[in-house]
Scaffold this active site. Structure first.
Site, PDB file in Angstrom:
ATOM      1  CG  HIS A 171      -0.339   0.097   2.572  1.00 30.95           C
ATOM      2  ND1 HIS A 171       0.119   1.284   3.018  1.00 30.95           N
ATOM      3  CD2 HIS A 171       0.080  -0.776   3.609  1.00 30.95           C
ATOM      4  CE1 HIS A 171       0.489   0.925   4.510  1.00 30.95           C
ATOM      5  NE2 HIS A 171       0.691  -0.302   4.481  1.00 30.95           N
ATOM      6  CB  CYS A 223       1.069  -3.933   5.440  1.00 25.82           C
ATOM      7  SG  CYS A 223      -0.380  -4.910   5.734  1.00 25.82           S
TER       8      CYS A 223
END
Length: 519
Positions: free
Chosen positions: A414, A433
């Site tokens: 992301h 992440c």
């Protein structure tokens, strides 16, 4: 590639055919073979299928015996535990055969040795998740019965050779390992650099030591200069790039430490990398995404060529990103962010005091619950009956896009509004992440196969401010890997720090399994 077997060759290649008298004792061979493979269900099934016919110990089996001995004699070159296969013992057993019972037991032993070697070189010596839970790969273990069938119906040398991964990276690592073994045998890279730092214009003994280490490691031609000139500066920059240090051409303390690393330590890293490559002995995808956690870079690879790359931030040492492979299915432009329970606690103080107004409470039906209706003090982060969500917007923790390959670990790639961390050499700061420095360009590259004008398409959606899912028509394989040693496309070795300490654990496990680093 076949090696000679020396004095052992006549014993294996010209193993006598059964005489008529011995042939009458065939039931003894069959009985011994059945006993020898009884505890290996797949191997027992194979021999039942073929009527307990020999594949190693008959006079016509010389080619298979030779191919197996040749492969086992070179097992250590692949970083495999040579002693596990006990080649000297196997050769001695062939030489000592006197009865059909001996031959039956030897047949079983040869098959079990072959299966062990085939398993190890095809998909790894270790079971990684038993050692490190964050390595969540399903290893591509070959089926033993199918292996035996395919082997007996194929050409022995090429079949055994093709058991190893066929990836270009495995071949490059194998060559690099052989070269480094030779370098160590010849004395290594010479004296270490005895200086805290060096820079262009410096002269003296330490500069000579630096020059010689650069020459020995292939970054400089053989020159006699004793000064830190422009040629040495360029060599230092190339070395720095190979170890993940900002390439400024100045041999600061980090560069000096890296160039002083013992070649034996680099050999250990390559040996572990070969094992890791065996775990990934699967089709990667003509186009795939490759994220090396130790390198802090996400790459798009097309037919073994890097076509796009961007810096990345990965999980911190306390929130490590796992290793696994999956398929990217879609991207979300203008995403919201649902906080994992493990992260809500970090915001609990602000939520309890009425702060963190950028976060919403969402009930099971997906409805936003007004903050004034929730008595946060009555709950804990684990018992709160609502999800905590940050809506799309400029300050969203996921930025303006996320790239999804749905998995049980809640890991994805992301954007991020926090840009400063990308300037660091070591970028292990996230909750697990993977944050991308150039997410828009990453999106354009992924959209290019399905959109004539991916840039315009992307921004038309992004400007709406609405959360929008964009499917990838062709899913893209994603591989989250951890390599402290790997090669560039030119074949030059690259080394990175063992940021999570995983390779140290794996190296120790390989040694315990019998791998001799340096062999």
């Amino acid at each position: 590639m076949t090696l000679g077997m020396g004095a052992a060759a006549p014993a294996l290649v010209t193993l006598m055919a059964p005489s008529p008298a011995v042939a009458q004792q065939f039931p003894a061979f069959r009985q011994a073979l059945a006993e020898g493979v009884a505890e290996n269900r797949e191997l027992a099934a194979f021999y039942r299928e073929n009527g307990y016919q020999a594949i190693w110990t008959g006079a016509e089996d010389a080619a298979r015996r030779t191919a197996l001995v040749s492969a086992l004699s070179r097992a250590a070159e692949h970083g495999l535990p040579e002693a596990r296969y006990d080649l000297p013992g196997l050769i001695a057993a062939f030489e000592a055969v006197e009865t059909e019972r001996d031959r039956g037991l030897l047949e079983a032993r040869a098959s079990m040795t072959f299966l062990q070697y085939a398993r190890d070189i095809h998909s790894g010596v270790l079971e990684p998740q038993a050692l490190i839970p964050d390595i969540v790969r399903v290893l591509p273990r070959p089926d033993p019965t199918e292996l035996m069938r395919d082997f007996t119906s194929g050409e022995p040398v090429s079949f055994i050779r093709n058991l190893a991964p066929s990836s270009p990276e495995y071949a490059r690592l194998y060559r690099a390992r052989q070269e480094l073994v030779q370098t160590i045998a010849e004395g290594g890279w010479g004296p270490q650099v005895q200086a805290g730092s060096l820079r262009p214009g410096d002269r003296g003994e330490a500069v000579i030591q630096l020059r010689n280490r650069l020459i020995a490691q292939g970054f400089l031609p053989r020159i006699a200069t004793a000064s830190y000139d422009s040629l040495m500066q360029q060599a230092v920059q190339e070395f720095q790039e190979s170890v993940g240090i900002d390439a400024d051409g100045i041999a600061g303390s980090a560069t000096i430490r890296a160039i002083n690393v013992d070649p034996q330590e680099r050999l250990r890293a390559i040996t572990v990398a070969l094992e890791r490559e065996r775990w990934l002995n699967i089709p990667r995808g003509d186009r795939h995404i490759w994220v090396n956690l130790t390198d802090f870079v996400a790459r798009i690879v097309d037919f073994d060529q890097v076509t796009f790359e961007t810096r990345a931030v990965v999980g911190s040492r306390s929130n490590q990103t796992p290793e696994f492979s999956d398929e990217m299915e879609y991207m979300e432009i203008n995403p919201d962010w649902t906080l994992p329970r493990s992260i809500i606690g970090e915001y609990w103080g602000a939520l309890s005091s009425g702060g963190a107004n950028h976060l919403q409470f969402v009930d099971g039906a997906g409805r936003v619950v007004p903050r004034e209706y929730v008595n946060v003090a009555a709950y804990t982060p684990q018992t709160l009956p609502f999800e905590v969500r940050q809506p799309p917007g400029p300050g969203n923790a996921l930025g303006e896009i996320k790239f999804m390959f749905p998995n049980q670990y809640a890991i994805y790639l992301h954007d991020t509004p926090s840009r400063s961390l990308f300037a660091q050499d070591t970028r292990a700061f996230s909750h697990g992440c993977i944050r991308l420095q150039d997410p828009r360009e990453f999106a354009y590259a992924l959209l290019a196969p399905q959109e004539a004008d991916p840039v315009t398409y992307y921004h038309a959606i992004q400007r709406t401010g609405r959360q929008t899912r964009v499917p990838l028509i062709d899913h893209v394989p994603v591989h989250l890997v951890y390599r402290t040693a790997y090669t560039s496309v030119t074949g030059r070795m690259q080394y990175r720090a063992d940021v999570y300490g995983r390779d140290a654990t794996l190296y120790n496990a390989l040694v315990n399994a019998g791998v001799e680093v340096g062999a």
